[in-house]
Motif scaffolding. Sequence first.
Motif, mmCIF file in Angstrom:
data_model
loop_
_atom_site.group_PDB
_atom_site.id
_atom_site.type_symbol
_atom_site.label_atom_id
_atom_site.label_comp_id
_atom_site.label_asym_id
_atom_site.label_seq_id
_atom_site.Cartn_x
_atom_site.Cartn_y
_atom_site.Cartn_z
ATOM 1 N N UNK A 32 -50.617 117.231 14.157
ATOM 2 C CA UNK A 32 -51.581 116.594 13.261
ATOM 3 C C UNK A 32 -52.986 116.679 13.835
ATOM 4 N N UNK A 33 -53.956 116.402 12.984
ATOM 5 C CA UNK A 33 -55.339 116.320 13.452
ATOM 6 C C UNK A 33 -56.116 115.356 12.576
ATOM 7 N N UNK A 34 -57.223 114.915 13.113
ATOM 8 C CA UNK A 34 -58.120 114.013 12.397
ATOM 9 C C UNK A 34 -59.530 114.536 12.526
ATOM 10 N N UNK A 39 -55.345 111.852 -1.385
ATOM 11 C CA UNK A 39 -54.154 112.576 -0.942
ATOM 12 C C UNK A 39 -54.252 114.008 -1.438
ATOM 13 N N UNK A 40 -53.836 114.921 -0.578
ATOM 14 C CA UNK A 40 -53.772 116.336 -0.940
ATOM 15 C C UNK A 40 -52.403 116.874 -0.575
ATOM 16 N N UNK A 41 -51.520 116.929 -1.538
ATOM 17 C CA UNK A 41 -50.161 117.363 -1.264
ATOM 18 C C UNK A 41 -49.458 116.376 -0.346
ATOM 19 N N UNK A 42 -48.572 116.889 0.506
ATOM 20 C CA UNK A 42 -47.825 116.027 1.424
ATOM 21 C C UNK A 42 -48.378 116.085 2.841
ATOM 22 N N UNK A 43 -49.490 116.808 3.041
ATOM 23 C CA UNK A 43 -49.967 116.968 4.403
ATOM 24 C C UNK A 43 -51.414 116.569 4.647
ATOM 25 N N UNK A 50 -46.036 118.105 9.014
ATOM 26 C CA UNK A 50 -44.821 117.690 8.314
ATOM 27 C C UNK A 50 -45.158 116.479 7.449
ATOM 28 N N UNK A 51 -44.452 116.326 6.357
ATOM 29 C CA UNK A 51 -44.733 115.217 5.441
ATOM 30 C C UNK A 51 -44.550 113.884 6.174
ATOM 31 N N UNK A 52 -45.440 112.951 5.900
ATOM 32 C CA UNK A 52 -45.359 111.624 6.521
ATOM 33 C C UNK A 52 -45.452 110.556 5.451
ATOM 34 N N UNK A 53 -45.210 109.343 5.841
ATOM 35 C CA UNK A 53 -45.330 108.203 4.945
ATOM 36 C C UNK A 53 -46.812 107.861 4.790
ATOM 37 N N UNK A 54 -47.390 108.215 3.668
ATOM 38 C CA UNK A 54 -48.829 107.996 3.483
ATOM 39 C C UNK A 54 -49.173 106.512 3.415
#
Length: 181
Positions: A89-91, A134-138, A159-163
């Motif tokens: 991931x990144x921020x 949100x943009x898709x699942x990532x 990978x998809x996470x719990x938004x």
Amino acid sequence: MKTTPRHLKIQNDKIVNMKYANVARVTAALFASIGLNAHAAEVAACDLIHSDAAFMLIREPIKQHTPNRKFEIGDGMKFSNCIFFGDRSNLKVLLIEYPDASAATKAFSEGTTNTDFLTFSFERGLGEKAAWWKGGAEAYGYTVLKGNRFLLFDSRWKDAIDSVGLKGRLRPLVAEAARKM
């Protein structure tokens, strides 16, 4: 008779060091002459988030970080960014300063329009206007407007996470950053 050194003057029954008496006035005049206020000249994207907070958000070790106070100027705007990279991931924190509040408001309005990929939900309590996106699942983040400044927190996940969980962790960081803007 005792004499006072030349750089010291008595004003209103107080001794004032004239070497430093005009520093605040000169600094304010300098910033005014180049069209900035003192606060605006000091804030960069990396001032708005600490690496420990980024670690708590992405929940993995920070492998690379671009801590800088560099500003890019283009099209009348001043940009700065700060990026934290983990393994999965990144921020990215992006701060854009527009010439005036109306230009920033226009950019916020145009930048928060739902598309096939991006969805926005507007929220209160973060700056003047704010949207969770949100943009898709990532891809997830916040966009905040405050005065002539536009702030973007952009998180990307391999990978998809719990938004919902991410939103709960990210909102306090964005609120703190909005206070510092």
